[in-house]
Design a protein around this motif. Sequence first.
Motif, short mmCIF file in Angstrom:
data_model
loop_
_atom_site.label_atom_id
_atom_site.label_comp_id
_atom_site.label_asym_id
_atom_site.label_seq_id
_atom_site.Cartn_x
_atom_site.Cartn_y
_atom_site.Cartn_z
N ALA A 1 0.83 -1.20 0.00
CA ALA A 1 0.00 0.00 0.00
C ALA A 1 0.87 1.26 0.00
N ARG A 2 0.35 2.31 -0.58
CA ARG A 2 1.01 3.60 -0.48
C ARG A 2 0.87 4.13 0.95
N LEU A 3 1.62 5.19 1.25
CA LEU A 3 1.60 5.76 2.59
C LEU A 3 0.16 6.06 3.03
N ASN A 4 -0.21 5.55 4.21
CA ASN A 4 -1.56 5.76 4.71
C ASN A 4 -1.60 5.73 6.24
N GLU A 5 -2.80 5.76 6.81
CA GLU A 5 -2.98 5.82 8.25
C GLU A 5 -2.41 4.59 8.95
N ALA A 6 -2.46 3.43 8.29
CA ALA A 6 -1.94 2.21 8.91
C ALA A 6 -0.44 2.31 9.15
N HIS A 7 0.29 2.93 8.23
CA HIS A 7 1.72 3.11 8.42
C HIS A 7 2.00 4.04 9.60
N ALA A 8 1.20 5.08 9.72
CA ALA A 8 1.38 6.02 10.83
C ALA A 8 1.13 5.31 12.16
N ALA A 9 0.16 4.41 12.18
CA ALA A 9 -0.18 3.71 13.42
C ALA A 9 0.94 2.77 13.87
N GLU A 10 1.81 2.36 12.95
CA GLU A 10 2.90 1.45 13.30
C GLU A 10 4.04 2.15 14.04
N ILE A 11 4.09 3.46 13.99
CA ILE A 11 5.24 4.20 14.53
C ILE A 11 5.06 4.43 16.03
N ALA A 12 5.98 3.90 16.81
CA ALA A 12 5.93 4.06 18.26
C ALA A 12 6.44 5.45 18.65
N ASP A 13 5.88 5.99 19.72
CA ASP A 13 6.32 7.28 20.27
C ASP A 13 6.31 8.38 19.22
N LEU A 14 5.28 8.39 18.39
CA LEU A 14 5.21 9.38 17.32
C LEU A 14 5.21 10.80 17.86
N GLU A 15 4.52 11.01 18.97
CA GLU A 15 4.42 12.37 19.52
C GLU A 15 5.76 12.88 20.04
N GLU A 16 6.74 12.00 20.21
CA GLU A 16 8.08 12.40 20.65
C GLU A 16 9.08 12.43 19.50
N SER A 17 8.63 12.11 18.30
CA SER A 17 9.54 11.89 17.18
C SER A 17 9.62 13.08 16.24
N ALA A 18 10.71 13.11 15.49
CA ALA A 18 10.84 14.02 14.35
C ALA A 18 10.58 13.21 13.09
N VAL A 19 9.69 13.68 12.24
CA VAL A 19 9.33 13.00 11.00
C VAL A 19 9.76 13.85 9.83
N PHE A 20 10.60 13.28 8.96
CA PHE A 20 11.02 13.94 7.73
C PHE A 20 10.44 13.17 6.55
N ALA A 21 9.90 13.88 5.56
CA ALA A 21 9.32 13.25 4.38
C ALA A 21 9.85 13.92 3.13
N CYS A 22 10.18 13.12 2.11
CA CYS A 22 10.63 13.66 0.83
C CYS A 22 10.17 12.75 -0.29
N GLY A 23 9.57 13.33 -1.30
CA GLY A 23 9.08 12.56 -2.44
C GLY A 23 8.27 13.45 -3.34
N PRO A 24 7.49 12.87 -4.26
CA PRO A 24 6.61 13.69 -5.09
C PRO A 24 5.64 14.48 -4.23
N SER A 25 5.06 15.52 -4.79
CA SER A 25 4.22 16.41 -4.00
C SER A 25 3.03 15.69 -3.37
N GLY A 26 2.45 14.72 -4.08
CA GLY A 26 1.33 13.97 -3.51
C GLY A 26 1.74 13.19 -2.28
N PHE A 27 2.94 12.59 -2.32
CA PHE A 27 3.46 11.84 -1.18
C PHE A 27 3.74 12.78 -0.01
#
Length: 357
Positions: free
Chosen positions: A216-242
């Motif tokens: 699957a493309r990036l979605n809510e299920a992937h976000a749910a897999e990340i532990a301690d998200l509220e303490e994390s730094a998230v960097f994203a790079c890709g096409p504008s839709g991503f």
Amino acid sequence: MTMHALQKTKQPLSFFTESVIDFNAVNFWLQKFNPLWSSNQALAKVVHKEFAADDMVSLTLQVNRHFKFGEAGQHHPIFVTVNGVRYERTYSLTQLDHQHVLLSVKKVEAGKVSTWLTEQAKAGDILEFGIPFGDMTVPMDKPLVLLAAGSGITPMYSLLKSLNQNNQLNAQPIQLMYWVKHYEDAAFKAIFEQWAEINPNFSVQIFYTQEADHDARLNEAHAAEIADLEESAVFACGPSGFSGKAEELFAQTAQVFKSEAFSMSLAQTDDIGFVNVTLTQSNKVVSIPKGQSILAGLEQQNLKPTHGCRMGICNKCVCNKAEGATKNLLNGAQNSEPGNALKICVNSAQSDLVIDL
């Protein structure tokens, strides 16, 4: 009398300096002896070329003394002349040592510079560089989540390689999630897997979105897999839709969120018609289409606003918008507030505008 004599003494030297210091001429003769020599240019020579993935090459470059190394994750303007036309594009580099960097480029359909770099660039070719920019650099005190799609992997590779070289790859939890279309599109896969094997705090997942048994493309299920998200730094790079999807999922939940889009898969728009743009510095009024970038519209009127990456990253095209409504072509966001900073490369006009150009 003394002042007059001193002035007369300086004049011949001043004349000589102004006459001789023609940087173009100096550079021309210096580069007859060594193509990397320059009085003022940041240059690099291609010393090795190899394929990192399907339609993606990695160029090892030897840099000269004027080259400014950026921080891992930053971007460099690169100037390339193709068929007599000089182009500026923006790429993320990976520092290999104090004299070499790695430039990884994926061929883009109809992309003049990416096609030249992937298909025609060869050992011995010389590239010119600008000053690095960008704030997607590693926070050392937080768990780090890296989200990449396609050639958005290059700044992530730069970050991870820097952490590995400094023996910091295992100092904090780091998770890499990487989306590609096919198996052969995954760049640096063996290196990532090797790092994950020897660093328990580092993990990598690669998702293949167009294989028979596709992920699957990036979605809510992937976000749910990340532990301690509220303490994390998230960097994203890709096409504008991503990058837009990543912002939707993480901008309000992660402690730190940064994203970059390297191509403009434009937001849906049914804008038609023309608007008038008043350029306060130029004292001109021009008419441009509503559905395309303001930069492109101005260029069609034979104007040449300052710009760089054309992707909304480098901020070279930013000007003040005094009046009018605009739409962001990457995510569809609209803005009608006066007195805002406006990136003309990734915004279209929705009404008549007054901008400081």
